[in-house]
Design a protein around this motif. Structure first.
Motif, PDB file in Angstrom:
ATOM      1  N   THR A  42       0.830  -1.076   0.105  1.00 48.94           N
ATOM      2  CA  THR A  42       0.043   0.005   0.014  1.00 48.94           C
ATOM      3  C   THR A  42       0.859   1.101   0.114  1.00 48.94           C
ATOM      4  OG1 THR A  42      -1.871  -1.075   0.997  1.00 48.94           O
ATOM      5  CG2 THR A  42      -1.824   1.445   1.159  1.00 48.94           C
ATOM      6  N   ILE A  43       1.901   1.173   0.817  1.00 41.97           N
ATOM      7  CA  ILE A  43       2.896   2.533   0.681  1.00 41.97           C
ATOM      8  C   ILE A  43       3.398   2.738  -0.415  1.00 41.97           C
ATOM      9  CG2 ILE A  43       4.820   3.484   1.788  1.00 41.97           C
ATOM     10  CD1 ILE A  43       4.282   1.665   4.453  1.00 41.97           C
ATOM     11  N   LYS A  44       3.982   1.515  -0.972  1.00 39.80           N
ATOM     12  CA  LYS A  44       4.698   1.669  -2.472  1.00 39.80           C
ATOM     13  C   LYS A  44       3.735   2.212  -3.539  1.00 39.80           C
ATOM     14  CE  LYS A  44       8.041  -2.014  -1.886  1.00 39.80           C
ATOM     15  NZ  LYS A  44       8.641  -3.367  -2.393  1.00 39.80           N
ATOM     16  N   THR A  45       2.514   1.594  -3.543  1.00 34.86           N
ATOM     17  CA  THR A  45       1.500   2.203  -4.359  1.00 34.86           C
ATOM     18  C   THR A  45       1.153   3.503  -4.208  1.00 34.86           C
ATOM     19  OG1 THR A  45       0.552  -0.062  -4.835  1.00 34.86           O
ATOM     20  CG2 THR A  45      -0.863   1.850  -5.234  1.00 34.86           C
ATOM     21  N   ARG A  46       1.079   3.977  -2.759  1.00 35.62           N
ATOM     22  CA  ARG A  46       0.787   5.639  -2.697  1.00 35.62           C
ATOM     23  C   ARG A  46       2.100   6.328  -2.997  1.00 35.62           C
ATOM     24  NH1 ARG A  46      -3.419   8.290  -3.217  1.00 35.62           N
ATOM     25  NH2 ARG A  46      -3.301  10.217  -1.901  1.00 35.62           N
ATOM     26  N   ALA A  47       3.185   5.763  -2.967  1.00 34.18           N
ATOM     27  CA  ALA A  47       4.476   6.362  -3.250  1.00 34.18           C
ATOM     28  C   ALA A  47       4.403   6.570  -4.793  1.00 34.18           C
ATOM     29  CB  ALA A  47       5.812   5.760  -2.839  1.00 34.18           C
ATOM     30  N   ALA A  48       3.991   5.611  -5.531  1.00 30.16           N
ATOM     31  CA  ALA A  48       3.962   5.721  -7.002  1.00 30.16           C
ATOM     32  C   ALA A  48       2.935   6.839  -7.410  1.00 30.16           C
ATOM     33  CB  ALA A  48       3.328   4.318  -7.510  1.00 30.16           C
ATOM     34  N   TYR A  49       1.879   6.801  -6.661  1.00 28.93           N
ATOM     35  CA  TYR A  49       1.004   8.034  -6.867  1.00 28.93           C
ATOM     36  C   TYR A  49       1.488   9.474  -6.737  1.00 28.93           C
ATOM     37  CZ  TYR A  49      -2.480  11.813  -5.367  1.00 28.93           C
ATOM     38  OH  TYR A  49      -3.383  12.875  -5.387  1.00 28.93           O
ATOM     39  N   SER A  54       3.533  14.051  -9.402  1.00 30.44           N
ATOM     40  CA  SER A  54       4.507  15.198  -9.532  1.00 30.44           C
ATOM     41  C   SER A  54       5.026  15.031 -10.932  1.00 30.44           C
ATOM     42  CB  SER A  54       5.695  14.996  -8.614  1.00 30.44           C
ATOM     43  OG  SER A  54       6.723  13.792  -8.924  1.00 30.44           O
ATOM     44  N   LYS A  55       5.053  14.096 -11.618  1.00 27.03           N
ATOM     45  CA  LYS A  55       5.643  14.202 -13.038  1.00 27.03           C
ATOM     46  C   LYS A  55       4.606  14.291 -14.008  1.00 27.03           C
ATOM     47  CE  LYS A  55       9.607  13.402 -11.600  1.00 27.03           C
ATOM     48  NZ  LYS A  55      10.824  14.489 -11.765  1.00 27.03           N
ATOM     49  N   LYS A  56       3.275  14.548 -13.493  1.00 29.18           N
ATOM     50  CA  LYS A  56       2.045  14.939 -14.546  1.00 29.18           C
ATOM     51  C   LYS A  56       1.898  13.593 -15.432  1.00 29.18           C
ATOM     52  CE  LYS A  56       2.364  19.773 -14.814  1.00 29.18           C
ATOM     53  NZ  LYS A  56       3.104  20.003 -13.647  1.00 29.18           N
ATOM     54  N   LYS A  57       2.056  12.562 -14.635  1.00 32.67           N
ATOM     55  CA  LYS A  57       1.682  11.027 -15.202  1.00 32.67           C
ATOM     56  C   LYS A  57       0.594  10.309 -14.609  1.00 32.67           C
ATOM     57  CE  LYS A  57       6.326  10.422 -17.366  1.00 32.67           C
ATOM     58  NZ  LYS A  57       7.678   9.601 -17.444  1.00 32.67           N
ATOM     59  N   ILE A  58      -0.321  10.968 -13.929  1.00 31.71           N
ATOM     60  CA  ILE A  58      -1.263  10.672 -12.960  1.00 31.71           C
ATOM     61  C   ILE A  58      -2.037   9.537 -13.640  1.00 31.71           C
ATOM     62  CG2 ILE A  58      -2.835  12.544 -13.213  1.00 31.71           C
ATOM     63  CD1 ILE A  58      -1.775  10.520  -9.900  1.00 31.71           C
ATOM     64  N   GLU A  72       2.766  -4.572 -11.287  1.00 29.08           N
ATOM     65  CA  GLU A  72       4.067  -4.543 -11.791  1.00 29.08           C
ATOM     66  C   GLU A  72       4.270  -3.374 -12.887  1.00 29.08           C
ATOM     67  OE1 GLU A  72       7.014  -7.993 -13.910  1.00 29.08           O
ATOM     68  OE2 GLU A  72       5.031  -8.319 -13.830  1.00 29.08           O
ATOM     69  N   GLU A  73       3.359  -3.388 -13.734  1.00 26.32           N
ATOM     70  CA  GLU A  73       3.233  -2.429 -14.723  1.00 26.32           C
ATOM     71  C   GLU A  73       3.222  -0.989 -14.114  1.00 26.32           C
ATOM     72  OE1 GLU A  73       0.939  -3.437 -18.476  1.00 26.32           O
ATOM     73  OE2 GLU A  73      -0.003  -4.313 -17.084  1.00 26.32           O
ATOM     74  N   LEU A  74       2.621  -0.670 -12.921  1.00 24.67           N
ATOM     75  CA  LEU A  74       2.452   0.600 -12.360  1.00 24.67           C
ATOM     76  C   LEU A  74       4.088   0.807 -11.882  1.00 24.67           C
ATOM     77  CD1 LEU A  74       1.251   2.853 -11.028  1.00 24.67           C
ATOM     78  CD2 LEU A  74       1.007   1.236  -8.880  1.00 24.67           C
ATOM     79  N   TYR A  75       4.656  -0.227 -11.181  1.00 22.18           N
ATOM     80  CA  TYR A  75       6.015   0.217 -10.419  1.00 22.18           C
ATOM     81  C   TYR A  75       7.123   0.213 -11.467  1.00 22.18           C
ATOM     82  CZ  TYR A  75       3.675  -1.309  -5.873  1.00 22.18           C
ATOM     83  OH  TYR A  75       3.080  -1.560  -4.811  1.00 22.18           O
ATOM     84  N   LYS A  76       6.689  -0.133 -12.638  1.00 20.94           N
ATOM     85  CA  LYS A  76       7.836  -0.005 -13.881  1.00 20.94           C
ATOM     86  C   LYS A  76       8.012   1.646 -13.975  1.00 20.94           C
ATOM     87  CE  LYS A  76       7.588  -4.529 -16.126  1.00 20.94           C
ATOM     88  NZ  LYS A  76       7.296  -4.982 -17.412  1.00 20.94           N
ATOM     89  N   ASN A  77       6.872   2.257 -13.841  1.00 19.86           N
ATOM     90  CA  ASN A  77       6.941   3.777 -13.891  1.00 19.86           C
ATOM     91  C   ASN A  77       7.592   4.502 -12.883  1.00 19.86           C
ATOM     92  OD1 ASN A  77       5.509   4.230 -16.769  1.00 19.86           O
ATOM     93  ND2 ASN A  77       4.339   2.640 -15.661  1.00 19.86           N
ATOM     94  N   VAL A  78       8.164   3.980 -11.865  1.00 18.91           N
ATOM     95  CA  VAL A  78       8.577   4.553 -10.751  1.00 18.91           C
ATOM     96  C   VAL A  78      10.073   4.094 -10.503  1.00 18.91           C
ATOM     97  CG1 VAL A  78       8.153   5.000  -8.259  1.00 18.91           C
ATOM     98  CG2 VAL A  78       6.326   4.326  -9.667  1.00 18.91           C
ATOM     99  N   PRO A  79      10.795   5.138  -9.973  1.00 22.42           N
ATOM    100  CA  PRO A  79      12.110   4.874  -9.869  1.00 22.42           C
ATOM    101  C   PRO A  79      12.421   3.734  -8.787  1.00 22.42           C
ATOM    102  CG  PRO A  79      11.921   7.205 -10.014  1.00 22.42           C
ATOM    103  CD  PRO A  79      10.663   6.698 -10.020  1.00 22.42           C
ATOM    104  N   GLU A  80      13.293   2.951  -8.944  1.00 20.01           N
ATOM    105  CA  GLU A  80      13.666   1.930  -7.842  1.00 20.01           C
ATOM    106  C   GLU A  80      13.928   2.415  -6.454  1.00 20.01           C
ATOM    107  OE1 GLU A  80      16.110  -1.316  -8.925  1.00 20.01           O
ATOM    108  OE2 GLU A  80      15.265  -1.411 -10.925  1.00 20.01           O
ATOM    109  N   GLU A  81      14.583   3.575  -6.431  1.00 13.97           N
ATOM    110  CA  GLU A  81      15.037   4.084  -4.960  1.00 13.97           C
ATOM    111  C   GLU A  81      13.704   4.299  -4.316  1.00 13.97           C
ATOM    112  OE1 GLU A  81      15.965   7.416  -8.190  1.00 13.97           O
ATOM    113  OE2 GLU A  81      16.118   5.396  -7.960  1.00 13.97           O
ATOM    114  N   ILE A  82      12.539   4.880  -4.844  1.00 11.04           N
ATOM    115  CA  ILE A  82      11.508   5.036  -4.240  1.00 11.04           C
ATOM    116  C   ILE A  82      10.817   3.994  -3.558  1.00 11.04           C
ATOM    117  CG2 ILE A  82       9.121   6.191  -4.490  1.00 11.04           C
ATOM    118  CD1 ILE A  82      10.468   8.261  -6.321  1.00 11.04           C
TER     119      ILE A  82
END
Length: 408
Positions: A42-49, A54-58, A72-82
């Motif tokens: 849940t935290i990771k998914t909210r971090a993705a949000y 912030s990148k206007k890719k909501i 998995e597809e959602l997380y591919k759009n987020v930097p690994e460090e996040i």
């Protein structure tokens, strides 16, 4: 402080309700540490949000919560460090050095630590357990303190249940304060009620604020909402559900009202997610109907001994006689707790035409989570995360003032 990010770590983060308030107030999360796997997702998914917004890719995030793309597809759009900043581990003597090692590069950059250790050991119900004084959860404040010692933040915010004050005749709280003072912090506490901050729920919590002695601001005066809103205000636009009916996402049934707009519950989307109700058997529905009628017509709570014989399932009529409880539509809800994951008897919807326990989204609204906040895991996992959470609106009021003081 005004020209740089104010960084924080969230300990015992749960579903990140407290963090949500701090992020919305402009703080930057360096790490979330939580032992529950579903909550970490849940935290990771909210971090993705937050990142995609912030990148206007909501729209990518919206596609995920609608079920159009995989996690998995959602997380591919987020930097690994996040994503890697969410650490799924129990904080104990065995894990803490490894956690410190992971966060070592951030050691000089932590301004604040927030979080509240699991509170079951301090709750009034928890005290009935055998051998409660030896419960390791009673000493989790020591693990919290080790993070203070390691990262030396300017301040900390520690949240817990009111039972912390009186547990073991006040000894635990006395030890906690003495320990934090020994680490170099001036320590203050107050009991706050979430309903003072826009949350439609009577939820009292102890908030402990610690400041480094050179920046001692005492216990801050947090801004309260001038008006009290009701559960009906929070539920007004949600589509009606039958018992067992579920919608991963669904359009709102009407326009947003003043409450939903003022507190950003409906925050920019035209659909609501996780409007999911649990099924009920005929006996429970019969009980719910009586409970709703008694509450709405007489403002009287149903007592188990008052049920017709055919609706009773056991002979114990002296304990837990208020196990069936209707949420007060015309007022605020009683406290939402994690037990909602086990059954909905204590959270019956006030609308007699729906006659069911509240949905996942309704529970989230009672806790002031915005409608695009997505809870990972099963229905029960979502309920548990919601029941354990710090209401984001309450956290936001705290965060705004803390930020103001840190930026002085």
């Amino acid at each position: 402080m005004e020209t740089k990010l104010i960084n924080f770590i969230d300990l015992f983060a749960g579903a990140s309700g407290m963090s949500e308030g701090f992020v919305n107030a402009g703080f930057n999360p360096i790490a979330h540490i939580e032992m529950n796997q579903e909550a970490c997702l849940t935290i990771k998914t909210r971090a993705a949000y937050h990142y995609l917004k912030s990148k206007k890719k909501i729209k990518i995030y919206y596609s995920y919560i609608k079920g159009e793309i995989s996690r998995e597809e959602l997380y591919k759009n987020v930097p690994e460090e996040i994503l890697d900043s969410v650490i799924n581990v129990e904080i104990d003597d065995n894990s803490i050095r490894d956690i410190f090692k992971k966060l070592s590069l951030q050691k000089q950059n932590i301004d604040l630590i927030i979080g509240g250790p699991p509170c079951q050991a301090y709750s009034l119900l928890g005290r009935h357990q055998e051998n409660i004084e030896n419960d390791p959860r009673n000493k989790l404040y020591i693990q919290y303190g080790r993070f203070l010692k390691e990262f030396n933040p300017k301040a900390f915010v520690f949240e817990n249940v009111p039972g912390l004050l009186s547990a073991n005749k006040g000894k635990h709280f006395k030890n906690l304060k003495a320990y934090f003072r020994k680490l170099g912090y001036e320590v203050y506490h107050e009991t706050l009620d979430a309903s003072d901050y826009g949350v439609v729920q009577a939820r009292k919590r102890i908030i402990i604020i610690g400041w480094k002695k050179e920046n001692d601001f005492g216990f801050p005066d947090f801004e309260k909402s001038k008006r009290k809103y009701t559960v009906n205000d929070a539920f007004q636009d949600l589509p009606k559900l039958k018992p067992g009916e579920s919608h991963q996402y669904i359009k709102y049934k009407e326009e947003k009202n003043n409450y939903l707009e003022k507190f950003n519950i409906r925050n920019g989307i035209d659909f609501v997610t996780q409007h999911i109700s649990r099924p009920h058997n005929e006996r429970d529905l019969g009980i719910y109907k009586i409970a709703i009628q008694k509450w709405n017509n007489e403002k009287v709570r149903l007592r188990y001994p008052d049920l017709p014989p055919e609706l009773k399932t056991h002979k114990n009529e002296s304990s837990f006689i208020d196990r069936f409880k209707v949420v007060d539509g015309e007022g605020i809800s009683h406290t939402v707790v994690a037990h909602i994951a086990k059954d909905g008897h204590h959270y019956i919807h006030p609308d007699k035409n729906q006659c069911r326990s509240i949905s996942v989204r309704e529970a989230a609204r009672l806790q002031s989570f915005p409608d695009d906040f997505y809870f990972e895991g099963s229905r029960s996992a979502a309920f548990k995360q919601i029941g354990n959470a710090v209401p984001p609106l309450m956290a936001y009021s705290i965060a705004k003032k803390i930020k103001e003081l840190l930026c002085l």
